[in-house]
Enzyme design. Structure first.
Site, short mmCIF file in Angstrom:
data_model
loop_
_atom_site.label_atom_id
_atom_site.label_comp_id
_atom_site.label_asym_id
_atom_site.label_seq_id
_atom_site.Cartn_x
_atom_site.Cartn_y
_atom_site.Cartn_z
N THR A 196 -16.03 -41.79 -5.22
CA THR A 196 -17.01 -40.91 -5.43
C THR A 196 -17.84 -40.96 -3.89
OG1 THR A 196 -18.75 -42.26 -6.47
CG2 THR A 196 -17.39 -41.02 -7.79
N LEU A 242 -21.26 -36.86 -4.57
CA LEU A 242 -20.97 -36.17 -6.03
C LEU A 242 -20.07 -37.20 -6.99
CD1 LEU A 242 -21.00 -32.49 -5.43
CD2 LEU A 242 -22.92 -33.97 -6.20
N HIS A 243 -20.81 -38.05 -7.44
CA HIS A 243 -20.17 -39.28 -8.44
C HIS A 243 -19.46 -38.27 -9.38
CE1 HIS A 243 -22.14 -42.26 -6.26
NE2 HIS A 243 -23.41 -41.62 -6.43
N ASP A 244 -20.30 -37.85 -10.51
CA ASP A 244 -19.94 -37.31 -11.82
C ASP A 244 -19.08 -36.25 -11.86
OD1 ASP A 244 -23.17 -38.25 -13.22
OD2 ASP A 244 -21.30 -39.69 -12.74
#
Ligand code: RIB
Ligand code: CA
Length: 313
Positions: A196, A242-244
């Site tokens: 991420t 933008l991890h998720d």
């Protein structure tokens, strides 16, 4: 091919919001059965509020939203207002939600849905602390074998930690829950910080969101403008990670990601390394692999997919 049934377990959070929007923008591939909210980035009342704000931003007040656990299984709640702002969704000025919260508890929804749907047809997508998932698995062990796959955002190997020197936030908040999930036996695919932190919303990528000309594009641009501060200051990053949304992008285009099937254990004893994901990346322990641990992403391909899908909302 029929759309894949998923439940997103979430603690919105601007990056959670983008993940939810990406799922809602992809109805041919993803059948979002519901959002189960958990305490994490901000306390539960706010994550349950923010999830509904995002659904209404996408004009999808029909999506059932459930409130779940308001604290970790065995520790005090740690939140992340320093990253996401006091509301958890700072950045855009979005209206308070009017859609209702479901009466059922999120854990009951998880259990009932997995028992109702055909075995192996529901994918769980946890993008916050794993408290709801672990509580459901503990209360109803029979549902573990009915899960098609768990695709989660959490942990790190080469990137080590973002909330402590050793641990990533989602795992650190509820390490006991993470240990239960990683030992449960359901197939797990992990999107760690190693991936991420390569999905950065650079200025051109943020401009592309804003240029979509729809309310979603502007809101996402304003969300990432807000929550990039933390990573820019800490890591010198060239934008918000933008991890998720990496979890949803994996469901849509798995070839964007590469990783290894390795053993992952969770530190639950030492306060020094509490919540560390001890990933046997070099396969030196002999411990049985239990997770597909991702290590890289085609970032340009990820943002092309994301931007094209957000344009649909
Ligand atoms: O460490 C990043 C994770 O913690 C993301 O899911 C973010 O939303 C926060 O929950
Ligand atoms: Ca999250």
């Amino acid at each position: 091919m029929s759309a894949r049934k998923i439940i997103i377990d979430t603690d919105p959070g601007q990056d959670d919001a983008v993940a939810i929007l990406l799922a809602l923008a992809s109805p041919d591939e993803i059948d979002l059965l519901g959002l189960t909210c958990v305490a994490g980035n901000v306390p539960l009342p706010l994550t349950a509020r923010n999830a509904r704000i995002v659904c209404e931003l996408a004009n999808r007040p029909d999506v059932p939203v459930f409130a779940g656990c308001d604290r970790p299984m065995g520790r005090a709640l740690v939140t992340a207002e320093h990253v996401h702002g006091k509301s958890g969704l700072d950045g855009p000025a979005l209206p308070e939600p009017t859609m209702p919260l479901q009466d059922a508890h999120a854990v009951d929804f998880l259990i009932d849905t997995l028992r109702r749907e055909a075995p192996g047809t529901v994918t769980l997508v946890p993008i916050g602390p794993l408290t709801n998932i672990a509580t459901a698995f503990t209360r109803a062990p029979d549902i573990v074998g009915r899960v098609h796959e768990i695709v989660l955002m959490g942990g790190a190997y080469f990137q080590v930690g973002n909330i402590t020197p050793a641990a990533e936030f989602n795992i650190h908040v509820d390490p006991q829950a993470a240990a239960i999930v990683f030992r449960a036996g359901a197939p797990i695919t992990v999107m760690p910080l190693d991936v991420t932190h390569r999905a950065l919303v650079t200025r051109p990528r943020n401009d592309a969101f804003r240029a979509l000309g729809n309310a979603v594009g502007v809101a996402v641009a304003e969300m990432t403008d807000f929550f990039e501060r933390f990573d820019r200051e800490k890591y010198g990053s060239d934008g918000a990670p933008l991890h998720d949304p990496c979890t949803i992008a994996y469901l849509l285009e798995p070839a964007l990601f590469t990783g290894r099937h390795v053993n992952v254990e969770i530190e639950t004893a030492s306060e020094l390394t509490m919540g560390m994901t001890v990933a046997d990346w070099w396969r030196v322990t002999g411990r049985a692999p239990n997770a597909m641990f991702m290590g890289d992403v085609n970032a340009d391909g990820f943002f092309t997919l994301l931007t094209e899908r957000l344009a649909r909302l």
